[in-house]
Design an enzyme around this catalytic site. Sequence first.
Site, PDB file in Angstrom:
ATOM      1  N   TYR A 104      -9.397   5.029   7.554  1.00 19.98           N
ATOM      2  CA  TYR A 104      -9.959   5.355   8.249  1.00 19.98           C
ATOM      3  C   TYR A 104     -10.671   6.837   9.007  1.00 19.98           C
ATOM      4  CZ  TYR A 104      -5.013   3.488  10.433  1.00 19.98           C
ATOM      5  OH  TYR A 104      -3.952   2.601  10.203  1.00 19.98           O
ATOM      6  N   HIS A 149       0.603  -1.149   0.093  1.00 23.01           N
ATOM      7  CA  HIS A 149       0.013   0.146  -0.116  1.00 23.01           C
ATOM      8  C   HIS A 149       1.100   1.076  -0.015  1.00 23.01           C
ATOM      9  CE1 HIS A 149      -3.969  -1.968   1.832  1.00 23.01           C
ATOM     10  NE2 HIS A 149      -3.937  -2.396   0.318  1.00 23.01           N
ATOM     11  N   PRO A 177      -3.276   0.240  18.863  1.00 18.20           N
ATOM     12  CA  PRO A 177      -3.432  -0.341  17.237  1.00 18.20           C
ATOM     13  C   PRO A 177      -3.714   0.871  16.166  1.00 18.20           C
ATOM     14  CG  PRO A 177      -5.821  -0.776  18.747  1.00 18.20           C
ATOM     15  CD  PRO A 177      -4.852   0.042  19.147  1.00 18.20           C
ATOM     16  N   LYS A 213       1.925  -0.094  14.674  1.00 17.29           N
ATOM     17  CA  LYS A 213       3.110  -0.123  15.703  1.00 17.29           C
ATOM     18  C   LYS A 213       3.882  -1.256  16.199  1.00 17.29           C
ATOM     19  CE  LYS A 213       4.225   3.760  13.434  1.00 17.29           C
ATOM     20  NZ  LYS A 213       4.837   2.703  12.463  1.00 17.29           N
ATOM     21  N   TYR A 232       3.606   7.047  10.198  1.00 16.41           N
ATOM     22  CA  TYR A 232       3.326   5.338   9.704  1.00 16.41           C
ATOM     23  C   TYR A 232       3.955   5.040   8.632  1.00 16.41           C
ATOM     24  CZ  TYR A 232      -0.950   2.760   9.097  1.00 16.41           C
ATOM     25  OH  TYR A 232      -1.834   2.262   9.452  1.00 16.41           O
TER      26      TYR A 232
END
Length: 383
Positions: A194, A72, A285, A289, A376
């Site tokens: 998200y 991704h 979560p 990480k 990220y």
Amino acid sequence: MRTQVGIVGAGPAGLTLALLLERAGIESVVLEDRTRDYVEHRVRAGVLEHGTVDLLREAGVADRLDREGIVHDGIHLQFDGERHRIPLAELAGDRSIVIYGQTEVVKDLIAARLESGLPLLFETPVESVDAEHGIIRYTGGEIECDVIAGCDGFHGICRASVPDGVLSVYEREYPIAWLGILAAVAPSMEELVYTHHPRGFALLSLRSPELSRYYVQCEPDENPDDWSDDAIWEELRTRTAFDGWRLEEGPIVEKGVTGMRSFVAEPMQHARLFLVGDAAHIVPPTGAKGLNLAVADARTLAEALIDRYAGTGEDGLRSYTRSCLGRVWRAEHFSYWMTTMLHKLSDDPFEQRLQLSQLRYVTSSNAAATSLAENYVGLTTMA
């Protein structure tokens, strides 16, 4: 029994450490209190940072990951009826993430360990850990070790064996949880979404081209069995609704509730005991990480042990805690920031307006989006 490194726990941290030590010719024994079937099928994280993927490739256990993992280059943030893409690779120096479940990583690491014929003892509960003398006592025997790696998770025995007064604990409990489902349906989006919504957070993720992994915010004490499949899909449709887009539904094959906690224990070492992964730190979560921090800890400890057995000194072991904590606290803050920005934490309209302001800034500022992207996919250096 005697070995150079005794490893308690056969999760990603313990198995990665064992593999890196094996590649350097260093002995280890891995003990795990659960069955192999349980360890290989417990559903956990599914987002691998760029650096984690590189490490698994270097260690020779990424053949299946490279075949089945889904790269991704971006994620989406949705709020106020809008959906915005954060182009991770474009903003973070062509680094990306790979979707490949922790269960699959563990299966690959177990297969490599079994192929090597080195000790991997399932259904072997550890009864006590003597950090001062390097002794692991388990049902039926004990192991003398130069070093003990505590890779047995948040509830394991290793951190609990450190004497009172040695560790400082920093933690935060969140009044929220995730109801997660695994559904036998093709993902409705090619990249993660998200979602910030007045009814609570939702996340659209995936495990494979045929399996979707979805989450909705819920109460920490909720029983997943109280949620019917219809109720879950209705809540997901409501929270992720977007003009011209449709959420594909299918059979739910698994569901569970995951609580939210931030936790760090310092130092991450005492005498001959070194804490690795969830034994030393927990993150919510939201930032993806947990697994990546565990692998990074394992690499740091492996490098220090390789130096020791190569005769180049023990500076790496002495500085293990300092070497890890920069990355740990950066991940703690990023996970906290993502969590507090995206979830409904109260009914306070002032707080909700602040969240929307932050989301608008992240999705309109190149600098803010770059910061999110770099964190990220995993920062390459850490203070």
